[in-house]
Design a protein around this motif. Sequence first.
Motif, PDB file in Angstrom:
ATOM      1  N   GLU A   1       0.834  -1.198   0.000  1.00  0.00           N
ATOM      2  CA  GLU A   1       0.000   0.000   0.000  1.00  0.00           C
ATOM      3  C   GLU A   1       0.870   1.250   0.000  1.00  0.00           C
ATOM      4  O   GLU A   1       1.999   1.260   0.508  1.00  0.00           O
ATOM      5  CB  GLU A   1      -0.977  -0.013   1.161  1.00  0.00           C
ATOM      6  N   ARG A   2       0.334   2.294  -0.606  1.00  0.00           N
ATOM      7  CA  ARG A   2       1.070   3.526  -0.856  1.00  0.00           C
ATOM      8  C   ARG A   2       1.633   4.168   0.420  1.00  0.00           C
ATOM      9  O   ARG A   2       2.791   4.585   0.459  1.00  0.00           O
ATOM     10  CB  ARG A   2       0.125   4.483  -1.578  1.00  0.00           C
ATOM     11  N   LYS A   3       0.823   4.271   1.460  1.00  0.00           N
ATOM     12  CA  LYS A   3       1.251   4.898   2.722  1.00  0.00           C
ATOM     13  C   LYS A   3       2.408   4.122   3.350  1.00  0.00           C
ATOM     14  O   LYS A   3       3.396   4.705   3.801  1.00  0.00           O
ATOM     15  CB  LYS A   3       0.054   4.968   3.691  1.00  0.00           C
TER      16      LYS A   3
ATOM     17  N   LYS B   1      10.646  10.889  -2.217  1.00  0.00           N
ATOM     18  CA  LYS B   1       9.781  10.227  -3.189  1.00  0.00           C
ATOM     19  C   LYS B   1      10.221   8.769  -3.308  1.00  0.00           C
ATOM     20  O   LYS B   1      11.369   8.483  -3.628  1.00  0.00           O
ATOM     21  CB  LYS B   1       9.869  10.904  -4.565  1.00  0.00           C
ATOM     22  N   THR B   2       9.293   7.871  -3.035  1.00  0.00           N
ATOM     23  CA  THR B   2       9.599   6.440  -3.034  1.00  0.00           C
ATOM     24  C   THR B   2       8.861   5.772  -4.182  1.00  0.00           C
ATOM     25  O   THR B   2       7.679   6.005  -4.382  1.00  0.00           O
ATOM     26  CB  THR B   2       9.180   5.806  -1.697  1.00  0.00           C
ATOM     27  N   ARG B   3       9.570   4.930  -4.916  1.00  0.00           N
ATOM     28  CA  ARG B   3       9.005   4.225  -6.064  1.00  0.00           C
ATOM     29  C   ARG B   3       9.436   2.758  -6.046  1.00  0.00           C
ATOM     30  O   ARG B   3      10.491   2.421  -5.533  1.00  0.00           O
ATOM     31  CB  ARG B   3       9.496   4.829  -7.391  1.00  0.00           C
ATOM     32  N   THR B   4       8.571   1.919  -6.624  1.00  0.00           N
ATOM     33  CA  THR B   4       8.933   0.511  -6.809  1.00  0.00           C
ATOM     34  C   THR B   4       9.237   0.222  -8.276  1.00  0.00           C
ATOM     35  O   THR B   4       9.735  -0.845  -8.597  1.00  0.00           O
ATOM     36  CB  THR B   4       7.803  -0.423  -6.334  1.00  0.00           C
TER      37      THR B   4
ATOM     38  N   LEU C   1       4.534   2.150   1.843  1.00  0.00           N
ATOM     39  CA  LEU C   1       5.705   2.326   0.991  1.00  0.00           C
ATOM     40  C   LEU C   1       6.368   3.673   1.275  1.00  0.00           C
ATOM     41  O   LEU C   1       7.593   3.751   1.432  1.00  0.00           O
ATOM     42  CB  LEU C   1       5.305   2.232  -0.491  1.00  0.00           C
ATOM     43  N   GLY C   2       5.559   4.726   1.373  1.00  0.00           N
ATOM     44  CA  GLY C   2       6.096   6.056   1.674  1.00  0.00           C
ATOM     45  C   GLY C   2       6.780   6.106   3.024  1.00  0.00           C
ATOM     46  O   GLY C   2       7.849   6.702   3.174  1.00  0.00           O
TER      47      GLY C   2
END
Length: 117
Positions: free
Chosen positions: A2-4, A53-56, A6-7
């Motif tokens: 989930e986005r949160k 900024k976090t990305r997969t 991951l951030g």
Amino acid sequence: MERKKLGDMGEKYALDYLKANNYEIVKVNYRSRYGEIDIIAKENNTLVFIEVKTRTSDAFGRGMEAVDIRKQRKIRLVSLNFLNEYHKPVGDLRFDVIEINMIPGALRELIHIKNAF
């Protein structure tokens, strides 16, 4: 993931990196009516406002590309609010971006862009 979550994981990697590089963490997730700044830190006599900024994957672009002019204006407004609220004596100011690239559950790459804007 989930986005949160991951951030949050990306911010933890960024904080660990900053501490290992002798930054003093002043505030994390500072919020004002204008928005949020992920990390506020000091490097020597410089107060640094940091967007993480976090990305997969790069499918939707690099993390640093997401810090466009509109986002930069928002970060500047929030930083002014912080300075007014805390009346911090300041030397220099700087705006950085830390891009975190992840593989499932782990850090793949951390890129620190100083003076990003």
